[in-house]
Design an enzyme around this catalytic site. Structure first.
Site, mmCIF file in Angstrom:
data_model
loop_
_atom_site.group_PDB
_atom_site.id
_atom_site.type_symbol
_atom_site.label_atom_id
_atom_site.label_comp_id
_atom_site.label_asym_id
_atom_site.label_seq_id
_atom_site.Cartn_x
_atom_site.Cartn_y
_atom_site.Cartn_z
ATOM 1 C CB THR B 197 -0.905 0.037 1.266
ATOM 2 O OG1 THR B 197 -1.848 0.928 0.996
ATOM 3 C CG2 THR B 197 -0.164 0.212 2.399
ATOM 4 C CB SER B 409 -4.491 13.789 -4.060
ATOM 5 O OG SER B 409 -5.181 13.066 -5.064
#
Lengths: 409, 409
Positions: B197, B409
């Site tokens: 992740t 982002s």
């Protein structure tokens, strides 16, 4: 919501083909929801269907009936289409209902059940309301007509969450004669066709032999309906039918075939793009062009990876020139030995990415000006070869969530 | 939004490891955004990194430095992590900044630059604010500590759009001794890890040889971080580090290895699930279990096809037991010779699908009762073999669109 204005075009008559639509009250009253298409004896019909393993009962029956006709050297005479209920996920009962619909219409018009192909679209998993559907058939048959208004009524009679009917038409001059190609399509959500979009019916008066007709359909589907995506979800009911009534010019090879191929691709591309412009919650129409790939497959993989990225789609919705999200999506595409330093990404006329990062001349103002448009072009050059592909998609908006959180489809 | 309550757990000391977090003002003032992790001499460190071809500069440099350490038979001594800026899509300048960060920290603490690994997360494509980052390093070093509060401060100092810090810890009794495994992770959007992740740091006091440590990391990543998805978007900055300080029990084989492997998987699964519970806009935590597949790969393909379906995700958000959408997603998964009549789909304790359609005993009330829950289990049995896989995901809400349409982002 939908992108841009689309008027249903004037559709010339296709000799040997009539359409009839009626209100059968299948899901709700007061809207056209049942369509019959009549095809002259001697026509040729090709079909492309969904590859979804859970394909709907009408898809299974339409395939069977089309094969049965082909085996006897003839073509289907009638198509029957209902909206409001997909007859999918309905097991044996669904197959029985689809076959009973064909038998009932066949009895009404005097042809065998196998010369009728059934199509359904709408909610998945509910039984077809057979009483209302069968009761509506005589009205649809009575309405059969070859005028432009009949095409428009049929275009309306196949819609689900679509906000507008979708039609396209071209007329080609071939020598002293003309050939017409008309098409209607429906689709707005659950759009990532894998053979064909939700439902599309395209017809021409040209005379075309079955194997060539089939090849022409497959080629055109591959570059039109198979190049669009709203939400990456492939429907259980996708089908695209191409009908050549054979009443007009014969198309076999040479210049006529080239012109016909181009015309067919134009009609099917217009229909495919109309589906995207009417994509659920769409506020943007996005053209993703990937080139300098090693293969068309590779170009398509990159294009669909970007087209399916929720982060790219929400940035498009926000008119935010967030090139980092495009770059991240390109970077995770399934491409072997990917040298990102050779990749360039352009947003409209503005270069976003080169040499592995933000292009040196890029300014936020220039990027934002392009993103503010309703129609956006993104071009990605991979620097690996000479192949390319183009994919069309829409953005991911609040309204997409609202439609799909509220609507039982 | 986030699903359920998660408290940051009490974290026991890991002998040989200290963490320090500070507020460097990298993106905005008043929040922890710079973390240093100090690892004792003689430890072993394994890393798994993103497979995104556009990987970020710190990923490239961390890989290089880890290889250089391994080649010399030693391990990194410091990790430096900033949030607020991903240093991705920044080309040569980004690589220079990542190396300069390592050199500066190395100079402060008296080790070579190659024994420092850099990590960054946050906005893509902006240059790292090097002045503020370098100015913050002494404060982070000064804060180094091995107490539970230091773990929590580090957990906070790596967050971006996350709403809460994520930690997990297990202590295993191995004979007369104990082994501790602690981990922290960050991640909320752009979550479809492909190796690991966004960022996760897991440490143990066990002594484990490098090749075994590497194998243990890869096994655990495969069944934890590689089994989650929020939005199918793989980040440019994914990294997961496993540190064995070697101050405690030696883990080599037998019962100790089995127990350690289970403990490590538990910590990493808790962290992976915490990422999903804190997924952008998440209102549901969904466990997708696919079994009776021919291979684990096939089971994962079906699970991810369902987990990425926007139509399934919006139905989950709406608490709508729209089993037709789950069926349609299963049907389009890339499975060869797929006989859908053998598939069963269960929602919690309620059977939805069998024999190619809706299960005979199914009622809308029973389905809706399960869908109303915050934690939802979907089990799909393919009827093809004996392999299986489990994937965790979240729903697709209005808030997801808001977060990603508003946040750069």
């Amino acid at each position: 919501m939908a992108v841009g204005e689309t008027r249903f075009p004037e559709m010339p008559e296709i000799e040997g083909l009539r359409l009839g639509a009626t209100m059968a009250g299948i899901k709700k009253p007061g809207r056209r929801d049942l369509v019959v298409i009549e095809i002259t004896e001697g026509a040729r019909v090709a079909g492309a269907f969904t590859r979804n393993a859970f394909c709907a009962a009408p898809v299974t029956v339409a395939r069977e009936h089309l094969s049965a006709c082909t085996a006897r050297g003839e073509a289907p005479r009638y198509l029957v289409v209902n909206t409001g209920n997909a007859n999918a996920g309905t097991g044996e009962a669904g197959l029985h209902d689809a076959r009973a619909t064909c038998a009932e219409l066949g009895g009404l018009v005097g042809v065998g059940a196998e010369r009728v192909l059934p199509f359904s679209t709408g909610v998945i998993g509910e039984p077809l309301p057979m009483d209302r559907l069968l009761a509506g058939l005589p009205g649809a048959v009575q309405a059969l007509d070859d005028g432009s208004h009949a095409w428009q009524a049929a275009g309306e009679g196949i819609l689900t969450t679509d906000t507008r009917a979708k039609g396209a038409s071209v007329t080609l001059a071939l020598g002293d004669e003309t050939v017409t190609i008309n098409g209607i399509a429906k689709g707005s959500g659950m759009i990532r066709p894998d053979m064909a979009t939700m439902l599309a019916f395209v017809a021409t008066d040209a005379a075309i032999e079955p194997s060539l007709l089939d090849q022409l359909l497959r080629e055109a589907v591959e570059r039109s309906f198979n190049c669009i995506t709203v939400d990456s979800d492939t429907s259980t009911n996708d089908a695209c039918m191409l009908i050549a009534t054979g009443r007009g010019v014969s198309v076999v090879d040479g210049e006529a075939l080239t012109r016909f191929r181009e015309g067919l691709l134009q009609v099917m591309t217009e229909l495919a793009q109309a589906v995207i412009r009417d994509g659920e919650g769409a506020t943007k129409f996005v053209t993703l062009q990937v080139d300098r790939a090693r293969s068309r497959r590779e170009a398509l993989d990159v294009a669909f990876t970007v087209a399916h990225s929720p982060l790219v789609k929400t940035a498009l919705y926000a008119s935010d020139a967030n090139w980092g999200r495009i770059l991240a999506a390109v970077g995770r595409a399934p491409v072997e030995d990917f040298d990102v330093n050779r990749v360039t990404i352009d947003l409209g006329e503005v270069r976003l990415v080169e040499n592995g990062g933000r292009a040196s001349g890029y300014t936020e103002e220039a990027g934002s000006a392009v993103m503010a448009r309703e129609e956006i072009d993104i071009r990605i050059a991979l620097g690996r070869g000479e192949q390319g592909a183009t994919v069309w998609t829409s953005d991911l908006s609040h309204e997409y969530v609202t439609i799909n959180a509220d609507y039982r489809s």
